[in-house]
Design a protein around this motif. Structure first.
Motif, mmCIF file in Angstrom:
data_model
loop_
_atom_site.group_PDB
_atom_site.id
_atom_site.type_symbol
_atom_site.label_atom_id
_atom_site.label_comp_id
_atom_site.label_asym_id
_atom_site.label_seq_id
_atom_site.Cartn_x
_atom_site.Cartn_y
_atom_site.Cartn_z
ATOM 1 N N THR A 1 19.439 16.799 -7.551
ATOM 2 C CA THR A 1 20.170 17.473 -6.478
ATOM 3 C C THR A 1 20.214 16.590 -5.233
ATOM 4 O OG1 THR A 1 19.355 19.590 -7.305
ATOM 5 C CG2 THR A 1 20.324 19.570 -5.099
ATOM 6 N N PRO A 2 21.395 16.375 -4.657
ATOM 7 C CA PRO A 2 21.478 15.503 -3.473
ATOM 8 C C PRO A 2 20.657 16.053 -2.307
ATOM 9 C CG PRO A 2 23.664 15.889 -4.394
ATOM 10 C CD PRO A 2 22.727 16.842 -5.094
ATOM 11 N N LEU A 3 20.003 15.153 -1.601
ATOM 12 C CA LEU A 3 19.288 15.517 -0.383
ATOM 13 C C LEU A 3 20.286 15.622 0.769
ATOM 14 C CD1 LEU A 3 16.445 12.941 -0.911
ATOM 15 C CD2 LEU A 3 16.059 15.399 -0.862
ATOM 16 N N VAL A 4 20.019 16.543 1.683
ATOM 17 C CA VAL A 4 20.859 16.711 2.868
ATOM 18 C C VAL A 4 20.284 15.843 3.991
ATOM 19 C CG1 VAL A 4 21.727 18.330 4.594
ATOM 20 C CG2 VAL A 4 21.517 19.038 2.200
ATOM 21 N N GLU A 5 21.139 15.045 4.613
ATOM 22 C CA GLU A 5 20.685 14.120 5.653
ATOM 23 C C GLU A 5 20.988 14.662 7.042
ATOM 24 O OE1 GLU A 5 21.420 9.484 7.157
ATOM 25 O OE2 GLU A 5 22.237 10.192 5.243
ATOM 26 N N GLU A 6 20.017 14.507 7.940
ATOM 27 C CA GLU A 6 20.196 14.908 9.343
ATOM 28 C C GLU A 6 19.414 13.962 10.241
ATOM 29 O OE1 GLU A 6 19.432 18.692 12.399
ATOM 30 O OE2 GLU A 6 18.787 18.817 10.301
ATOM 31 N N ILE A 7 20.027 13.578 11.366
ATOM 32 C CA ILE A 7 19.332 12.795 12.376
ATOM 33 C C ILE A 7 18.899 13.747 13.487
ATOM 34 C CG2 ILE A 7 19.442 10.885 14.008
ATOM 35 C CD1 ILE A 7 19.690 10.000 11.112
ATOM 36 N N ILE A 8 17.607 13.831 13.747
ATOM 37 C CA ILE A 8 17.087 14.744 14.755
ATOM 38 C C ILE A 8 17.195 14.075 16.134
ATOM 39 C CG2 ILE A 8 15.098 16.100 15.493
ATOM 40 C CD1 ILE A 8 16.256 16.854 12.727
#
Length: 352
Positions: A288-295
């Motif tokens: 399952t693809p990981l969801v990417e986020e820059i904090i």
């Protein structure tokens, strides 16, 4: 309310930085500078003509009553100077390492506890907004249960670094005590107490009688396993100084990271603050693809925030963010890593 007055001991590289920050801060004043044995600072009176200069802490305290003392002297003086401040009831900020060895550190922690002393240790990175944001992600469960930690502090110290301080090329002056002790504080902040370490050290590049490169395995008390690579002889951007963008003295590489913290649900790359995770309630899977986020993080100078904390400690409005116990524990782990490298064995670290 009286403005706190601060004495700085040891106007070396770090001491001068403390002096600069005190002079720029509207909430405190510089009451004096102590130059033990002149500490190679014969021109300090010329640089600060309006500031009282003393050659010992004892002579300083005989003529001044500061609100607080910052100790930036060589490591071997930390214990005696901090002990005198504690016995006199003067709040003290001790640059890292808290003392020259862990035996002295434990004694200082016990003394501070008995006296109810106000002691802050100068692990300034713990005051960084980057660390605050990372801790919020980890403690909030975003990564799930922590599994692993990877870290590095790899940089190349030029020849003039050692020429300016020959002690840096001798035992006690290598990157374990000078640099790694900062990293230990960060690892403990991320992953908790360290239970055991295993290290291999080398001096193959510089061939000084002290390490220049160290590879470390770590076991944390909560089951997390970690690795850390330390070197002051490798040309690399993978260190706090060259990735955090907090110290303008160093070139920075915003796309690079120096730490990675992994849990059952995701990974935080630091200090880019990139989170790759499986958001709840999705079940984690490598399919399952990981969801990417820059904090987003608003950067501030952690040394300035540390001074703010010290002033609050002096005024009684806050507790030390890095108390004496943490300084002693960081030193305990650093000594265990050095001992492991010397004996090529796994070294357990007793809980205290």
């Amino acid at each position: 309310m009286t403005t706190p007055s601060i004495i700085v001991i040891g106007p070396g590289l770090m001491g001068l930085k403390h002096i600069e920050m005190i002079q720029a801060h509207p909430g405190c004043t510089l009451a004096g500078i102590v130059t033990p044995g002149r500490n190679g600072s014969s021109n300090i009176g010329e640089r600060f003509p309006d500031t009282p200069i003393f050659d010992s802490l004892e002579s300083c305290l005989a003529s001044a009553t500061p609100s607080g003392v910052i100790i930036s002297s060589p490591n071997e003086f930390h214990y005696a100077q901090a002990k005198l401040c504690i016995e006199r009831g003067i709040p003290v900020l001790i640059e890292k390492p808290i003392t020259a060895d862990h035996v002295e550190a434990v004694d200082l922690v016990d003394l501070a506890a008995r006296r109810g002393a106000k002691v802050l240790v100068g692990h300034h990175r713990v005051h960084s907004p980057l660390l605050t944001a990372a801790k919020a992600i980890i403690d909030g469960g975003r990564l799930g249960r922590l599994v692993a930690f990877q870290g590095s502090a790899i940089f190349y110290k030029p020849a003039e670094y050692f020429e300016a301080g020959p002690w840096r090329s001798r035992p006690g002056g290598g990157p374990i005590l000078i640099n790694l002790i900062h990293e230990i504080g960060i690892m403990r902040a991320f992953c908790g107490e360290i239970a055991a370490v295993q290290a291999i050290a080398s001096n193959a590049i510089r061939q000084y009688p002290v390490e220049d490169t160290v590879a470390i395995n770590l076991q944390f008390r909560n089951g997390v396993l970690g690795t850390f690579l330390l070197s002051d002889a490798g040309a690399s951007p993978h260190s706090w100084e060259q990735t955090s963008r907090e110290n303008p003295v160093y070139p920075t590489y915003p796309a690079e990271d120096c730490y990675s913290v992994t849990g059952t649900r995701g990974t935080l790359d630091f200090p880019s603050m990139r989170v790759l995770s499986h958001p709840a309630p999705q079940s984690p899977s490598w399919h399952t693809p990981l969801v990417e986020e820059i904090i987003p993080v608003t950067r501030e100078d952690p040394l300035a925030r540390q001074l703010d904390n010290f002033l609050d400690v002096i005024l009684g409005t806050a507790a030390p963010i890095v108390p004496a116990f943490d300084g002693a524990q960081n030193l305990r782990v650093a000594e265990a890593i050095r001992r492991s490298a010397e004996t090529r064995s796994l070294v357990d670290i007793d809980a205290r």
